[in-house]
Design an enzyme around this catalytic site. Structure first.
Site, short mmCIF file in Angstrom:
data_model
loop_
_atom_site.label_atom_id
_atom_site.label_comp_id
_atom_site.label_asym_id
_atom_site.label_seq_id
_atom_site.Cartn_x
_atom_site.Cartn_y
_atom_site.Cartn_z
N LEU A 139 0.75 -1.10 -0.10
CA LEU A 139 -0.08 -0.08 -0.08
C LEU A 139 0.93 1.43 0.13
O LEU A 139 1.14 1.63 1.05
CB LEU A 139 -0.97 -0.04 1.14
CG LEU A 139 -2.30 -0.50 1.11
CD1 LEU A 139 -3.14 -0.38 2.18
CD2 LEU A 139 -2.72 0.19 -0.07
N HIS A 140 0.93 1.60 -1.26
CA HIS A 140 2.21 2.90 -1.37
C HIS A 140 1.61 4.11 -0.72
O HIS A 140 2.25 4.68 0.14
CB HIS A 140 2.66 2.97 -2.86
CG HIS A 140 3.11 1.75 -3.57
ND1 HIS A 140 4.38 1.18 -3.32
CD2 HIS A 140 2.59 0.98 -4.59
CE1 HIS A 140 4.58 0.37 -3.87
NE2 HIS A 140 3.31 -0.02 -4.94
#
Length: 312
Positions: free
Chosen positions: A241-242
């Site tokens: 989950l950048h």
């Protein structure tokens, strides 16, 4: 409570969508507006997707602007192979009814920074830095007025994800990144070295779905579609989950650790174009220009995410 004023510049993208939802669910943040930029998918989709997410969260009053349609110099590279042809494949979200603002996103950034008190507005960049670079080119006086840029982009020990050396957000407009990193603005960088430790495992997705809300179900469905690419690529237990790391840092900075160092952007070599050259060990005398994060408390990050999604 003093709320932190932010502008979100984004190219949704499922992970952008989760970052937006996290921001919308966090009362510590005063979202002055959102600007869509071309990136994961073309601008016509990123601006629509930004509005879809605002409406999903029940926040149609947030002003959304369209920014740059392409990078400063090179042709646009997109990532439908990761995000699907809409950029938000997974849930079936309705077409947005909230308006797209008439003002260009770059003008909104400039006008807002010139209007607000210096040092009070943080730019949260979840995509390419094109809009910020264009704003700096149009009005260089905004640079010292920016409190901080907190950005998702780059990689060093982890390498790249679109080429062996380049992370996608920097790669698609490395010339813009070069301008921004050279502008003397405080920068906090969330590279792949951090985001690849924030994996959306089946258990973490299940916790989001267990919220039993429209937002929880849509987010879980998004992540199930989004993670398939990285699970296949890296053999990991989930997808990274950048972009939510940017928002989480604003809310709970002690979830992250890193160091202040010099970062230069490679724009000359085709082999390493878009590489973030991070002087982590201080082996040069180049000026330190960014705080580069390397570690994350992933359990704490997902606890915060579930809690804030649950408030929407």
């Amino acid at each position: 409570m003093t709320r932190r004023k932010i502008i979100i510049d984004t190219d949704p993208g499922q992970d952008d969508a989760v970052a937006i939802l996290l921001a919308l669910g966090s009362p510590e943040l005063d979202i002055l507006g959102m600007v869509a930029v071309a990136g994961n998918v073309p601008l016509a989709l990123t601006e629509k997707n930004t509005r879809k997410i605002c409406e999903l969260a029940g926040r149609p009053h947030i002003p959304v602007y369209a920014g740059a349609v392409r990078p400063l110099v090179r042709k646009l590279v997109t990532a439908e192979h990761v995000h699907g042809e809409t950029g938000l494949n997974g849930p079936d979200l309705p077409e947005p009814t909230m308006p797209l603002q008439e003002q260009h996103g770059v003008d909104f950034i400039v006008d807002t920074l010139m209007r607000e008190e210096p040092g009070t507005v943080t730019l949260c960049t979840l995509g390419a830095l094109t809009d910020v670079a264009m704003a700096l080119a149009r009005k260089p006086e905004i640079a010292p007025r920016i409190k901080e840029i907190v950005m998702m982009g780059g990689g060093f020990f982890e390498g790249g994800n679109i080429t062996p050396t380049a992370e996608f957000n920097v790669y698609i407009d490395a010339h813009a990144a070069e301008m921004v990193f050279g502008a003397g603005i405080p920068i906090t960088m969330m590279p792949l070295d951090v985001t690849h430790k924030a994996l959306s495992s089946p258990q973490r997705i299940a916790a989001i779905r267990a919220l039993g809300t429209k937002v929880g179900e849509a987010t879980a469905t998004m992540l199930e579609f989004y993670e398939r690419f990285d699970v296949d690529k890296y053999g990991s237990k989930g997808g990274p989950l950048h972009d939510p790391c940017v928002i989480a840092y604003l809310i709970q900075p002690d979830l992250f650790s890193g160091r202040h160092c010099n970062v230069e952007i490679e724009t000359s070599s085709e082999l390493t174009y878009g590489m973030t050259v991070v002087d982590w060990w201080g082996v040069t005398d180049r000026k330190k220009n960014a705080t580069v994060m390397r570690e994350i408390d992933a359990d704490g990050f997902y606890k915060l995410l579930v809690e804030r999604l649950g408030s929407l």
